[in-house]
Motif scaffolding. Sequence first.
Motif, short mmCIF file in Angstrom:
data_model
loop_
_atom_site.label_atom_id
_atom_site.label_comp_id
_atom_site.label_asym_id
_atom_site.label_seq_id
_atom_site.Cartn_x
_atom_site.Cartn_y
_atom_site.Cartn_z
N VAL A 174 0.88 -1.17 0.00
CA VAL A 174 0.00 0.00 0.00
C VAL A 174 0.92 1.22 0.00
O VAL A 174 1.89 1.26 0.74
CB VAL A 174 -0.91 0.01 1.25
N VAL A 176 -1.78 6.10 0.71
CA VAL A 176 -3.22 6.07 0.50
C VAL A 176 -3.90 6.94 1.55
O VAL A 176 -3.59 6.85 2.73
CB VAL A 176 -3.75 4.62 0.59
N SER A 193 -3.75 -5.75 -5.72
CA SER A 193 -3.69 -4.29 -5.79
C SER A 193 -3.50 -3.67 -4.41
O SER A 193 -3.26 -2.49 -4.31
CB SER A 193 -4.96 -3.75 -6.44
N LYS A 235 -5.85 -4.13 -1.79
CA LYS A 235 -7.12 -3.91 -1.11
C LYS A 235 -7.14 -4.54 0.27
O LYS A 235 -7.53 -3.91 1.25
CB LYS A 235 -8.29 -4.52 -1.91
N MET A 250 -8.13 1.15 -6.89
CA MET A 250 -6.80 0.89 -6.40
C MET A 250 -6.02 0.06 -7.41
O MET A 250 -6.54 -0.85 -8.03
CB MET A 250 -6.89 0.13 -5.08
N ARG A 262 -1.71 1.87 -4.89
CA ARG A 262 -2.08 3.28 -4.89
C ARG A 262 -3.53 3.46 -5.29
O ARG A 262 -4.08 2.65 -6.02
CB ARG A 262 -1.23 4.06 -5.90
N ILE A 263 -4.12 4.56 -4.80
CA ILE A 263 -5.46 4.92 -5.25
C ILE A 263 -5.26 5.74 -6.52
O ILE A 263 -4.67 6.83 -6.48
CB ILE A 263 -6.18 5.76 -4.19
#
Lengths: 566, 306
Positions: free
Chosen positions: A332, A335, A353, A355, A529, A533-534
């Motif tokens: 992550v 975020v 991703s 999540k 995502m 990253r978002i």
Amino acid sequence: MTDDRARRHDTADGTLLRVRDLTIRFDVSRDDAPRPVVDEVSFDLSAGETLGLVGESGSGKSLTALSIARLVEEPPARTEPGSSIVFAGEELVGATAERMRDIRGAEIGFVFQEPMTSLNPVMRVGDQVGESLRARGASRGETRERALELLRRVELPDPERASRAYPHELSGGMRQRAMIAMAVACEPTLLIADEPTTALDVTVQAQILDLLGSLQRETGLGLLLISHDLAVVSRVADRVAVMRAGRIVETGSTETVFRRPAHAYTRALLRAAPSLARSGDRGRVEIPPSGTEPAAADRARDERKTPVALEARGVSRRYRGRRRRSGSIAAVEDVSLEIAPAETVGLVGESGSGKSTLSRLLLGLDRPTAGEILFEGRSLTRLGRDGERRFRRSVQIVFQDPYGSLNPRLTIGAALREVLAVHGLADGSRRTARVAELLERVGLDPAMERRYPHELSGGERQRIGIARALAVEPKILIADEPVSALDVSVQARILELLKRLQRELGLGYLFVSHDLAVVRGIADRVLVMRDGRIVEGGPADRVYEEPEHEYTRSLLAAVPRLPATA
Amino acid sequence: MTLLFVLLHAAPGDPMAVFFNPNVSPDALEQMRRNFGLDRPLIEQYGRWLANFATGDFGFSYSRLRPVRDVLATALPNTLWLGGASLAVTFVVGCAVGIGQAVRQYSRLDHGLTFIALLLYSIPTFWLGVVLVLVVSSDVWPTALRLPISGMQSLDYAELGTLDRIVDRARHLLLPTIALGLSSAAAVARYMRGAMLETIDEDYIRTARAKGLTERRVVWAHAVRNALLPVISLIGLFLPVLFGGAVVVELIFSWPGMGRLIYDAIAARDYPLVMAASFLFAALVIAANLLADVLYAWVDPRIRVR
């Protein structure tokens, strides 16, 4: 080969497979033999045609497909007299075991759902692909060459390496490609694909479906596609057969069945299917008394008057790489997000991703390596004991697999009482009353508390999962793929339940899913995502209708759509 | 090792007891005791032993009056022979039976073998050994099948040719191996049967069948290799059992190995020998576990480290 193929196709009317009155029972030895699992199923498949066999779990669609090549153990199963399976002019019911073995692999190829468990974990991919050729007398060298050629044909990057790899070293999409290479190794005339893309991400799903289509155009094989996913079937099938409880309730061209469904069940299925196009009105949605639902959603969407309940600020979670030089891997990366009461934030992304890592961080089950998580404005690291207890109660999770996340040895009641006990809520007789109340709240009969998880259906189990989360009166629910393991009609009902609970209790949801259509139906805001990253975020309508980011657009393009019902 | 040292010395008895004899004077005994350092305080004995042990000096055997190292060097290969043969029997026979049972689940063969396995598993090694000796040496046993019941070679071993030596050794090995390996084989068969039945339900077995492979190939190329995985880790678990059993079996069949050595050494309070032999056993068990792990990695590509 070409002559041989032409001959095999040369049945009177071009019908490759003709199934008539196929009936399969289990447990025939018992006097009270239950209803057949496959009940007088009849359908035809021509060479070069794709037939989609659609139905929910337990409808008998997989059993039908497996029994065509006699891949079902008999006993306990039994094909009833009167059943007929004619393949390329040859009756298969009653054919010898040797003949069936010759047909399997050589003339009928299979692609199964889960490429991880359907491939032998201790055998190299190349060997598995070539195995059916080798079994039919090809030399070692020929087999290796042909296996490479097949892996190239299914567009595996670096087929040489893939051929030497073991299944666990390939990604899900690559494994499914290898599985397809294996299925077509002996150039079969019929390919049976049982949920071939169910375990895959949408973009990979689109690629696999394209691959199956191009193989079919090239070789003219007949494709029997089994799926619970109506949109997938509508995308590739020429004709569709809808199965329910062992029977085919409707057959016809894809166009007809999806646009003008004749059977009530087909219509219900289509209504229940999630769609990208609209939000809200899925099957069995009771229209709420006017005013209440929009109010809840609007309240959240408005300039935030309500305080943010859970917030992530520039959160990263990095894992140290195996080698020192390779540095760390970011699951992550930077975020930020906010979840307010009575609001649903959808988090979509493909597998890997980040999540789930993000969900774990928000639940306080893992600590970010950078940035911070705030609960009611205070950092998780500075909550103190009381604050921490309140946080644990306020933020709860609903898991994907409602079966795996329930203790099989505890009754439903015991499992719920345990939660109450741990958090010191409602003791003695009040606890029993509370359990009943919880079950009612999620739409279950309170008498269910004496049952064990295995006695419940998938939908009921997910309701228990929600009840367990609600037991401690949380403010935020983090739902990690809560409906991914469920049939569409059940899915629709669970989503409806979540919406109702939100209205009644003012819960904030973080709804994590790979399924863009499902998220569309429930989320107020959506975050996309990718690689930790978002990449895009905003109101659901805006993101779905005018996606700004390249990746969001490709994701949306990959989602198979249902033709609009007339 | 420290625990073993303390336990040994806490047990009553005098290592010099073997030399108690009217012809040996108390002075001579006292002298020997001094030579072996047995007159020193225990803690000093321990420290000295540990220091020597760490440099590979296992000390001097009181009872055999030879360096411990030499005593072990003669006994160890013999035990490795017996242990190796038993381990092979345990796993080869066990796996074969387990596979056979799983392939014909619920058949008469399956039920029969299950019963036999249960029977063998509940028979203690010492009883099986003694009964084997009794039966083979009794009059009802056909003379043509007569097998040696003690020792590891015939008296005329030195005069035999290479081939005859191998046959002779194998004949001597047969009974102790059966006594030692059979009940473990029964246990392995149970595990293997279970592992096979689980594997046969896997999706990739269905895939293999969908390829049109023969049932023989489905079982051997796809099912067995996967079913072996959990069974391999049993090797490490069974080896200590086999070594423990070796003590008894070597006694019954007069097999000149480590098991008998330890037994004699304990009876004689031969501290250095007991310590060194126990250490060696422990080392063997660790080595076997390492072997199991290496085998595991060889069979299962998923746990290989790169």
